[in-house]
Design a protein around this motif. Structure first.
Motif, PDB file in Angstrom:
ATOM      1  N   THR A 239      20.202  21.492 -13.103  1.00 54.49           N
ATOM      2  CA  THR A 239      20.300  19.851 -12.489  1.00 54.49           C
ATOM      3  C   THR A 239      18.767  20.078 -12.156  1.00 54.49           C
ATOM      4  O   THR A 239      18.321  19.553 -11.397  1.00 54.49           O
ATOM      5  CB  THR A 239      21.118  19.324 -11.793  1.00 54.49           C
ATOM      6  N   GLY A 240      18.209  21.449 -12.325  1.00 52.91           N
ATOM      7  CA  GLY A 240      16.482  21.461 -11.152  1.00 52.91           C
ATOM      8  C   GLY A 240      16.449  20.889  -9.863  1.00 52.91           C
ATOM      9  O   GLY A 240      15.645  20.350  -9.522  1.00 52.91           O
ATOM     10  N   ASP A 241      17.792  21.348  -9.372  1.00 50.62           N
ATOM     11  CA  ASP A 241      17.504  21.548  -7.930  1.00 50.62           C
ATOM     12  C   ASP A 241      17.518  22.584  -7.203  1.00 50.62           C
ATOM     13  O   ASP A 241      18.622  22.508  -6.083  1.00 50.62           O
ATOM     14  CB  ASP A 241      18.372  20.334  -7.236  1.00 50.62           C
ATOM     15  N   PRO A 242      16.594  23.448  -7.136  1.00 47.55           N
ATOM     16  CA  PRO A 242      17.181  24.655  -6.886  1.00 47.55           C
ATOM     17  C   PRO A 242      16.869  25.144  -5.524  1.00 47.55           C
ATOM     18  O   PRO A 242      16.514  24.199  -4.501  1.00 47.55           O
ATOM     19  CB  PRO A 242      16.427  25.790  -7.825  1.00 47.55           C
ATOM     20  N   PRO A 243      18.206  25.669  -4.283  1.00 48.43           N
ATOM     21  CA  PRO A 243      18.018  25.670  -2.940  1.00 48.43           C
ATOM     22  C   PRO A 243      17.024  27.076  -2.462  1.00 48.43           C
ATOM     23  O   PRO A 243      16.431  27.707  -3.606  1.00 48.43           O
ATOM     24  CB  PRO A 243      19.417  25.811  -2.575  1.00 48.43           C
ATOM     25  N   ALA A 244      16.386  26.787  -1.051  1.00 47.19           N
ATOM     26  CA  ALA A 244      16.121  27.560  -0.969  1.00 47.19           C
ATOM     27  C   ALA A 244      16.895  28.944  -0.911  1.00 47.19           C
ATOM     28  O   ALA A 244      17.963  29.437  -0.086  1.00 47.19           O
ATOM     29  CB  ALA A 244      15.189  27.383   0.527  1.00 47.19           C
TER      30      ALA A 244
END
Length: 323
Positions: A239-244
């Motif tokens: 979804t294009g929202d990789p976490p740190a």
């Protein structure tokens, strides 16, 4: 030629009268389109954020299912009359929401016998995404425990099926209405994602350790997904929202790519019933704008497709009705 798309970047989706595609080049085929997939990714193309080849005025659509009606001089693997499907990027003249489309012959594969045109059209992008997440980004192994956050969606459901086929233990999140379907797909446990403490519940199901690997298929869901992973685990988000990165966890931000070899393998599984997909809505080309709205909303009970060939209705789902 009838098509559905935009006259300008970020324009409204509408019916278009576009020039016929060019004759196929040496490595190309001309396809008479029966059905075309519709996904939220098509809106990214519509707004001009994702460049797939053509420029407006253009037909949208990056998933095709149809019949080969002409082949290029150097094409050996396909012939006129073959029924095919594919995710044929980059596009050439136009997108797949059109009566005919020219594509690279190496980017389409034969449609399995007995698979409907609608299912064939909706299959390429989510199936390839599932395959590339599991085999390439996560390198999931037999016996590992996988979390699939958002297993009630089309791609999430295929990820569950593929992971179960490779011998993984699957823990999934889904809404109450999807629990039975996700369990049938192969999930050993299904957790309600409406519960804000669901990552803790997942960890409890693994004896407190956390899962070996995880896939996020929920917009904005990556930050919660990583909480359910063990130290040094692997995570992928679509979804294009990789976490740190945290606690030694590797994170992959996955975008699907065309791969005919993988798609042929997936179609073999689809053809023999080891993978299944149910279409939620099928609409005629004239209702492409509505189809895209439904795909973006994501509440269709399955993927959305356009029935492109005039006058043909599906035997199992009527245009405008959810299955």
């Amino acid at each position: 030629m009838r098509a559905a798309g935009v006259r300008e970047s970020a324009g409204q989706v509408e019916l278009l009268d576009l020039p016929d595609p060019h004759s196929p080049g040496p490595d190309e085929v001309l396809i008479e389109v029966e059905a075309a997939g519709v996904g939220n990714w098509d809106d990214i193309v519509r707004t001009g954020v994702w460049n797939v080849g053509p420029t407006p005025p253009m037909a949208l659509g990056v998933e095709v299912a149809g019949t080969v009606i002409a082949v290029g001089s150097q094409v050996t693997g396909l012939r006129q009359g073959d029924e095919v499907l594919g995710h044929p990027l980059p596009l050439h003249d136009q997108g797949c929401w059109a009566e005919r489309v020219v594509v690279d012959a190496g980017l389409v594969v034969r449609k399995p016998l007995g698979v409907s045109w609608e299912v064939a059209a909706a299959f390429p992008v989510p199936a390839l995404t599932a395959k590339q997440v599991l085999a390439e980004s996560l390198k999931l192994a037999e016996g590992e425990t996988l979390l699939v956050h958002g297993a009630g969606g089309t791609t999430g459901g295929l990820i569950v099926q593929l992971a179960a086929l490779c011998g993984a233990r699957v823990i999934a999140t889904a809404g109450p209405s999807s629990v039975a379907r996700v369990a049938k797909a192969g999930a050993a446990e299904v957790v309600d994602y409406h519960d804000s403490g669901w990552p803790d519940r997942v960890r409890e199901l693994t004896g407190g350790a956390g899962v070996d690997a995880a896939v996020n298929a929920v917009r904005g869901g990556s930050a919660d997904t990583i909480l359910a992973l063990q130290e040094g685990g692997r995570m992928a988000t679509i979804t294009g929202d990789p976490p740190a990165a945290d606690r030694g966890i590797s994170v992959a931000d996955v975008y699907v790519r065309p791969d005919a070899t993988q798609l042929a393998e997936l179609c073999a599984l689809l053809g023999d019933g080891r993978l299944t997909l149910s279409v939620g809505s099928a609409l005629p080309l004239a209702e492409a704008a509505t189809a895209l709205e439904r795909a973006i909303a994501g509440a269709n009970g399955g993927p959305v497709v356009l029935q492109v060939k005039p006058g043909r209705l599906s035997e199992f789902v009527k245009p405008g009705l959810e299955g």
